[in-house]
Write a protein that holds these residues in place. Structure first.
Motif, PDB file in Angstrom:
ATOM      1  N   TYR A 187       0.839  -1.197   0.000  1.00  0.00           N
ATOM      2  CA  TYR A 187       0.000   0.000   0.000  1.00  0.00           C
ATOM      3  C   TYR A 187       0.878   1.251   0.000  1.00  0.00           C
ATOM      4  CZ  TYR A 187      -3.243   3.590   1.648  1.00  0.00           C
ATOM      5  OH  TYR A 187      -3.965   4.752   1.786  1.00  0.00           O
ATOM      6  N   ALA A 188       1.909   1.263   0.835  1.00  0.00           N
ATOM      7  CA  ALA A 188       2.815   2.424   0.905  1.00  0.00           C
ATOM      8  C   ALA A 188       3.473   2.676  -0.443  1.00  0.00           C
ATOM      9  CB  ALA A 188       3.877   2.184   1.982  1.00  0.00           C
ATOM     10  N   GLU A 189       3.942   1.622  -1.070  1.00  0.00           N
ATOM     11  CA  GLU A 189       4.592   1.780  -2.375  1.00  0.00           C
ATOM     12  C   GLU A 189       3.630   2.358  -3.402  1.00  0.00           C
ATOM     13  OE1 GLU A 189       7.038  -0.712  -5.775  1.00  0.00           O
ATOM     14  OE2 GLU A 189       5.941  -1.828  -4.233  1.00  0.00           O
ATOM     15  N   LYS A 190       2.424   1.813  -3.451  1.00  0.00           N
ATOM     16  CA  LYS A 190       1.456   2.264  -4.448  1.00  0.00           C
ATOM     17  C   LYS A 190       1.041   3.711  -4.202  1.00  0.00           C
ATOM     18  CE  LYS A 190      -2.682   0.706  -6.879  1.00  0.00           C
ATOM     19  NZ  LYS A 190      -3.692  -0.379  -6.949  1.00  0.00           N
ATOM     20  N   LEU A 191       0.765   4.054  -2.940  1.00  0.00           N
ATOM     21  CA  LEU A 191       0.342   5.416  -2.633  1.00  0.00           C
ATOM     22  C   LEU A 191       1.463   6.425  -2.899  1.00  0.00           C
ATOM     23  CD1 LEU A 191      -1.799   7.358  -1.594  1.00  0.00           C
ATOM     24  CD2 LEU A 191      -1.049   6.818   0.741  1.00  0.00           C
ATOM     25  N   ALA A 192       2.694   6.053  -2.591  1.00  0.00           N
ATOM     26  CA  ALA A 192       3.825   6.962  -2.839  1.00  0.00           C
ATOM     27  C   ALA A 192       4.116   7.100  -4.330  1.00  0.00           C
ATOM     28  CB  ALA A 192       5.068   6.470  -2.109  1.00  0.00           C
ATOM     29  N   ARG A 193       4.025   6.002  -5.060  1.00  0.00           N
ATOM     30  CA  ARG A 193       4.400   6.000  -6.475  1.00  0.00           C
ATOM     31  C   ARG A 193       3.281   6.491  -7.397  1.00  0.00           C
ATOM     32  NH1 ARG A 193       8.680   3.481  -8.153  1.00  0.00           N
ATOM     33  NH2 ARG A 193       8.687   1.912  -6.514  1.00  0.00           N
ATOM     34  N   SER A 194       2.067   6.049  -7.143  1.00  0.00           N
ATOM     35  CA  SER A 194       0.947   6.327  -8.048  1.00  0.00           C
ATOM     36  C   SER A 194      -0.330   6.584  -7.258  1.00  0.00           C
ATOM     37  CB  SER A 194       0.717   5.134  -8.985  1.00  0.00           C
ATOM     38  OG  SER A 194       1.884   4.770  -9.657  1.00  0.00           O
ATOM     39  N   PRO A 195      -0.421   7.707  -6.569  1.00  0.00           N
ATOM     40  CA  PRO A 195      -1.568   7.920  -5.684  1.00  0.00           C
ATOM     41  C   PRO A 195      -2.927   7.830  -6.373  1.00  0.00           C
ATOM     42  CG  PRO A 195      -0.215   9.919  -5.855  1.00  0.00           C
ATOM     43  CD  PRO A 195       0.519   8.828  -6.544  1.00  0.00           C
ATOM     44  N   ARG A 196      -2.999   8.236  -7.627  1.00  0.00           N
ATOM     45  CA  ARG A 196      -4.291   8.168  -8.328  1.00  0.00           C
ATOM     46  C   ARG A 196      -4.710   6.735  -8.648  1.00  0.00           C
ATOM     47  NH1 ARG A 196      -7.026  12.299 -10.297  1.00  0.00           N
ATOM     48  NH2 ARG A 196      -7.696  11.143 -12.123  1.00  0.00           N
ATOM     49  N   ALA A 197      -3.763   5.815  -8.579  1.00  0.00           N
ATOM     50  CA  ALA A 197      -4.080   4.414  -8.860  1.00  0.00           C
ATOM     51  C   ALA A 197      -4.638   3.681  -7.642  1.00  0.00           C
ATOM     52  CB  ALA A 197      -2.829   3.686  -9.360  1.00  0.00           C
ATOM     53  N   VAL A 198      -4.544   4.292  -6.460  1.00  0.00           N
ATOM     54  CA  VAL A 198      -5.056   3.652  -5.240  1.00  0.00           C
ATOM     55  C   VAL A 198      -6.581   3.654  -5.283  1.00  0.00           C
ATOM     56  CG1 VAL A 198      -5.185   3.816  -2.723  1.00  0.00           C
ATOM     57  CG2 VAL A 198      -3.024   4.303  -3.906  1.00  0.00           C
ATOM     58  N   GLY A 199      -7.152   2.515  -4.949  1.00  0.00           N
ATOM     59  CA  GLY A 199      -8.610   2.386  -4.945  1.00  0.00           C
ATOM     60  C   GLY A 199      -9.092   1.604  -3.733  1.00  0.00           C
ATOM     61  N   LYS A 200     -10.381   1.425  -3.663  1.00  0.00           N
ATOM     62  CA  LYS A 200     -10.999   0.714  -2.543  1.00  0.00           C
ATOM     63  C   LYS A 200     -10.431  -0.692  -2.393  1.00  0.00           C
ATOM     64  CE  LYS A 200     -15.458  -0.552  -0.536  1.00  0.00           C
ATOM     65  NZ  LYS A 200     -15.108  -1.929  -0.234  1.00  0.00           N
ATOM     66  N   THR A 201     -10.076  -1.321  -3.482  1.00  0.00           N
ATOM     67  CA  THR A 201      -9.517  -2.677  -3.388  1.00  0.00           C
ATOM     68  C   THR A 201      -8.217  -2.694  -2.586  1.00  0.00           C
ATOM     69  OG1 THR A 201      -8.390  -2.426  -5.513  1.00  0.00           O
ATOM     70  CG2 THR A 201     -10.572  -3.484  -5.548  1.00  0.00           C
ATOM     71  N   ASP A 202      -7.470  -1.597  -2.614  1.00  0.00           N
ATOM     72  CA  ASP A 202      -6.231  -1.521  -1.824  1.00  0.00           C
ATOM     73  C   ASP A 202      -6.546  -1.458  -0.334  1.00  0.00           C
ATOM     74  OD1 ASP A 202      -4.209  -1.340  -4.034  1.00  0.00           O
ATOM     75  OD2 ASP A 202      -5.438   0.414  -4.519  1.00  0.00           O
ATOM     76  N   ILE A 203      -7.601  -0.755   0.016  1.00  0.00           N
ATOM     77  CA  ILE A 203      -8.043  -0.698   1.414  1.00  0.00           C
ATOM     78  C   ILE A 203      -8.593  -2.058   1.831  1.00  0.00           C
ATOM     79  CG2 ILE A 203      -9.650   0.404   3.032  1.00  0.00           C
ATOM     80  CD1 ILE A 203      -7.281   2.195   2.002  1.00  0.00           C
ATOM     81  N   ASP A 204      -9.350  -2.683   0.936  1.00  0.00           N
ATOM     82  CA  ASP A 204      -9.876  -4.017   1.231  1.00  0.00           C
ATOM     83  C   ASP A 204      -8.736  -5.007   1.465  1.00  0.00           C
ATOM     84  OD1 ASP A 204     -12.467  -3.081   0.990  1.00  0.00           O
ATOM     85  OD2 ASP A 204     -12.694  -3.762  -1.091  1.00  0.00           O
ATOM     86  N   ALA A 205      -7.652  -4.883   0.712  1.00  0.00           N
ATOM     87  CA  ALA A 205      -6.497  -5.779   0.885  1.00  0.00           C
ATOM     88  C   ALA A 205      -5.870  -5.583   2.270  1.00  0.00           C
ATOM     89  CB  ALA A 205      -5.467  -5.537  -0.213  1.00  0.00           C
ATOM     90  N   LEU A 206      -5.819  -4.343   2.730  1.00  0.00           N
ATOM     91  CA  LEU A 206      -5.293  -4.089   4.074  1.00  0.00           C
ATOM     92  C   LEU A 206      -6.212  -4.682   5.144  1.00  0.00           C
ATOM     93  CD1 LEU A 206      -4.061  -0.419   3.582  1.00  0.00           C
ATOM     94  CD2 LEU A 206      -2.624  -2.419   4.048  1.00  0.00           C
ATOM     95  N   ARG A 207      -7.512  -4.542   4.954  1.00  0.00           N
ATOM     96  CA  ARG A 207      -8.463  -5.143   5.901  1.00  0.00           C
ATOM     97  C   ARG A 207      -8.303  -6.669   5.909  1.00  0.00           C
ATOM     98  NH1 ARG A 207     -13.026  -1.582   3.560  1.00  0.00           N
ATOM     99  NH2 ARG A 207     -13.048   0.206   4.978  1.00  0.00           N
ATOM    100  N   HIS A 208      -8.194  -7.237   4.726  1.00  0.00           N
ATOM    101  CA  HIS A 208      -8.039  -8.689   4.602  1.00  0.00           C
ATOM    102  C   HIS A 208      -6.751  -9.159   5.293  1.00  0.00           C
ATOM    103  CE1 HIS A 208      -8.522 -12.683   2.933  1.00  0.00           C
ATOM    104  NE2 HIS A 208      -7.271 -12.624   2.497  1.00  0.00           N
ATOM    105  N   ALA A 209      -5.721  -8.323   5.269  1.00  0.00           N
ATOM    106  CA  ALA A 209      -4.450  -8.677   5.914  1.00  0.00           C
ATOM    107  C   ALA A 209      -4.540  -8.592   7.441  1.00  0.00           C
ATOM    108  CB  ALA A 209      -3.340  -7.760   5.409  1.00  0.00           C
ATOM    109  N   GLY A 210      -5.607  -7.945   7.948  1.00  0.00           N
ATOM    110  CA  GLY A 210      -5.796  -7.900   9.388  1.00  0.00           C
ATOM    111  C   GLY A 210      -5.735  -6.523  10.022  1.00  0.00           C
ATOM    112  N   PHE A 211      -5.659  -5.486   9.218  1.00  0.00           N
ATOM    113  CA  PHE A 211      -5.649  -4.127   9.765  1.00  0.00           C
ATOM    114  C   PHE A 211      -7.077  -3.626   9.922  1.00  0.00           C
ATOM    115  CE2 PHE A 211      -1.549  -4.320   7.480  1.00  0.00           C
ATOM    116  CZ  PHE A 211      -0.687  -3.968   8.509  1.00  0.00           C
TER     117      PHE A 211
END
Length: 194
Positions: free
Chosen positions: A127-151
């Motif tokens: 998530y950090a890499e994507k947000l730092a490199r391509s912030p416009r490419a971050v979407g809800k699926t990235d947040i869902d992936a963090l939730r799925h990982a346990g955050f």
């Protein structure tokens, strides 16, 4: 130290002097990043308040070392050696294990966080890499992936704020020419020891 005028601590007065005193490291040094704000002390005050709320507030839940990992990775992606070294020093201090810290840094430098971090924390690094490199490419699926990982959502906010903070700082440093010779090993505005 920077490409713009700064005011050294021994030349400061008033609000700036007070802010510098609050920001001094144990050895009396004020970090060059902070001195870059000298001509606008109100931005220095805001910067220090933001840093402290992101990294030192008792309401935060994530371990400090993972926030430092996110800071290292964000700064690597943004190409800011100053902040890489700053965050890495903090990571070493938090882990109190130079070998482990070096293993994590090597993995992040190679773009392979999965070789040094548990799966949950790999998700934070991606998530950090994507947000730092391509912030416009971050979407809800990235947040869902963090939730799925346990955050939980509060922890996701903490990760987001570290990436956002270091992206801001990286650009301040790179955009004003803050030199690495002004970097100190301890946090430039960490909580004062009582």
């Amino acid at each position: 130290m920077t490409w713009i005028t700064t005011i050294k601590p021994d030349e400061a007065s008033g609000e700036l002097q007070s802010l510098y005193e609050d920001a001094e490291a144990e050895d009396g040094i004020v970090d060059g990043l902070l001195m870059a704000h000298a001509l606008r002390p109100h931005t220095l005050a805001g910067h220090m308040a933001l840093y402290r709320s992101i990294f030192h507030h008792p309401g935060n839940k994530l371990p400090s070392w993972i926030l430092d990992v996110v800071g290292v990775y964000t700064s690597l992606v943004n190409g800011c050696p100053y902040c890489v070294e700053y965050c890495y020093a903090a990571l070493r201090q938090q882990l109190d294990d130079d070998g482990r810290a070096a293993q994590i840094r090597t993995a992040l430098e190679a773009g392979l966080p999965q070789t040094a971090l548990a799966e949950k924390y790999v998700a934070a690094a991606h998530y950090a890499e994507k947000l730092a490199r391509s912030p416009r490419a971050v979407g809800k699926t990235d947040i869902d992936a963090l939730r799925h990982a346990g955050f939980d959502d509060g922890e996701i906010l903490e990760i987001n704020q570290v990436v956002s903070y270091f992206s801001y700082v990286n650009r301040t440093i790179l955009g004003l020419g803050v030199s690495e010779d002004s970097l100190i090993s301890r946090g430039p505005y960490a909580e004062k020891k009582s």
